[in-house]
Design a protein around this motif. Structure first.
Motif, PDB file in Angstrom:
ATOM      1  N   ASP A   1     -14.604 -20.634  -9.066  1.00 38.27           N
ATOM      2  CA  ASP A   1     -14.687 -20.405  -7.746  1.00 38.27           C
ATOM      3  C   ASP A   1     -15.301 -21.449  -6.956  1.00 38.27           C
ATOM      4  OD1 ASP A   1     -17.200 -19.784  -7.556  1.00 38.27           O
ATOM      5  OD2 ASP A   1     -17.062 -17.879  -7.861  1.00 38.27           O
ATOM      6  N   ASN A   2     -15.229 -21.632  -5.596  1.00 34.07           N
ATOM      7  CA  ASN A   2     -16.055 -22.538  -4.821  1.00 34.07           C
ATOM      8  C   ASN A   2     -17.496 -22.395  -4.948  1.00 34.07           C
ATOM      9  OD1 ASN A   2     -13.486 -23.996  -4.148  1.00 34.07           O
ATOM     10  ND2 ASN A   2     -13.324 -22.571  -2.282  1.00 34.07           N
ATOM     11  N   ALA A   3     -18.194 -21.429  -5.515  1.00 26.90           N
ATOM     12  CA  ALA A   3     -19.498 -21.414  -5.825  1.00 26.90           C
ATOM     13  C   ALA A   3     -20.020 -21.733  -7.141  1.00 26.90           C
ATOM     14  CB  ALA A   3     -20.217 -19.960  -5.571  1.00 26.90           C
ATOM     15  N   GLY A   4     -18.960 -22.204  -7.823  1.00 25.33           N
ATOM     16  CA  GLY A   4     -19.343 -22.913  -9.175  1.00 25.33           C
ATOM     17  C   GLY A   4     -19.283 -22.064 -10.094  1.00 25.33           C
ATOM     18  N   ARG A   5     -18.830 -20.742  -9.859  1.00 23.81           N
ATOM     19  CA  ARG A   5     -18.836 -19.724 -11.017  1.00 23.81           C
ATOM     20  C   ARG A   5     -17.653 -19.899 -11.749  1.00 23.81           C
ATOM     21  NH1 ARG A   5     -21.013 -15.725  -6.707  1.00 23.81           N
ATOM     22  NH2 ARG A   5     -18.958 -16.307  -5.859  1.00 23.81           N
ATOM     23  N   ARG A   6     -17.775 -19.884 -13.153  1.00 27.94           N
ATOM     24  CA  ARG A   6     -16.342 -19.578 -13.841  1.00 27.94           C
ATOM     25  C   ARG A   6     -15.590 -18.321 -13.515  1.00 27.94           C
ATOM     26  NH1 ARG A   6     -15.156 -22.328 -18.741  1.00 27.94           N
ATOM     27  NH2 ARG A   6     -17.128 -22.848 -19.125  1.00 27.94           N
ATOM     28  N   ILE A   7     -14.222 -18.452 -13.457  1.00 31.43           N
ATOM     29  CA  ILE A   7     -13.455 -16.981 -13.232  1.00 31.43           C
ATOM     30  C   ILE A   7     -12.879 -16.789 -14.393  1.00 31.43           C
ATOM     31  CG2 ILE A   7     -11.199 -16.331 -11.989  1.00 31.43           C
ATOM     32  CD1 ILE A   7     -11.659 -18.208  -9.801  1.00 31.43           C
TER      33      ILE A   7
END
Length: 239
Positions: free
Chosen positions: A91-97
């Motif tokens: 995601d755009n917060a840098g968290r793996r989906i």
């Protein structure tokens, strides 16, 4: 003393193949400590530097894990963190989906021409086909279609599917992956399962994961909703 057979390959590659075979054969089980570098060097008649280079590659390939002051251990191939290494959406917060699994179905059929091409199989080969819907924050996010060679994976459980879980159950060691990323229109069952209109643009991920000996082990085609996400990949170890 073990001596790798002479080939044109560098010694550290010959050694790592011998060590990988110990893991694949079950001689070294998941979680087990393996001999230290000095003992391996003595056993194979090689330098400590050659052993270290082989183990460095095996660590990068997620086959072993080094723990400071404790030693080197065989990784559990079904561990969640290893499954996630093949998930390349963020995601755009840098968290793996990593969407949850739901609505999984498994059938065993003769491989069609597409599966034969992607998995490098001869006509008539049998594959296990897995279809699976994946959910993100309560909403259908990804529709997956997976094909696994039946001779490499004799059994595939009907529950929630992960490639690392199937590989661990069938003693398959996974290596690198190759993935094609394109846009595709939502059609038929994919549109229905994702709950989107026909013709809506979707992200299409066409991935092949190879076993550690470079045989195609899993072919997956996934369609997922576009949104606040991006694709980022750094898969596998190099020679």
């Amino acid at each position: 003393m073990h001596e790798p057979k002479f080939t044109s390959q560098p010694l550290h590659i010959q050694l790592r193949e011998a060590l990988i075979q110990r893991i694949a054969s079950g001689a070294w089980r998941p979680g087990a400590a393996i001999p230290n570098e000095i003992d391996i060097a003595r056993e194979y008649g090689l330098s400590a530097g050659t052993v270290r280079k082989a183990l460095d590659w095996m660590e990068q390939a997620h086959l072993v894990i080094r723990q400071q002051g404790r030693g080197t251990f065989v990784r559990d191939q079904s561990a969640d963190e290893l499954a996630q290494r093949y998930e390349c959406l963020w995601d755009n917060a840098g968290r793996r989906i990593v969407p949850a699994c739901a609505d999984t179905g498994v059938t065993t059929v003769e491989a069609d021409a597409y599966a034969c091409d992607r998995l490098k199989l001869r006509p008539g080969h049998t594959v296990h086909c897995v279809t699976q819907l994946r959910i993100l924050e309560g909403v259908p996010f990804m529709h997956e279609q997976v094909a696994l060679p039946a001779d490499l994976f004799p059994s595939v459980s009907p529950g929630a599917y992960t490639v690392t879980g199937a590989a661990s159950a069938n003693q398959v060691l996974l290596g690198h992956a190759e993935e094609r990323v394109t846009l595709a229109e939502a059609r038929g069952d994919v549109a229905l399962k994702l709950g989107v209109a026909e013709g809506l643009p979707l992200l299409k991920l066409d991935r092949v994961i190879f076993s550690i000996d470079r045989r195609p082990a899993e072919w997956r085609v996934a369609h997922c909703r576009l949104g606040n996400l991006h694709y980022r990949a750094a898969i596998g170890a190099t020679v």
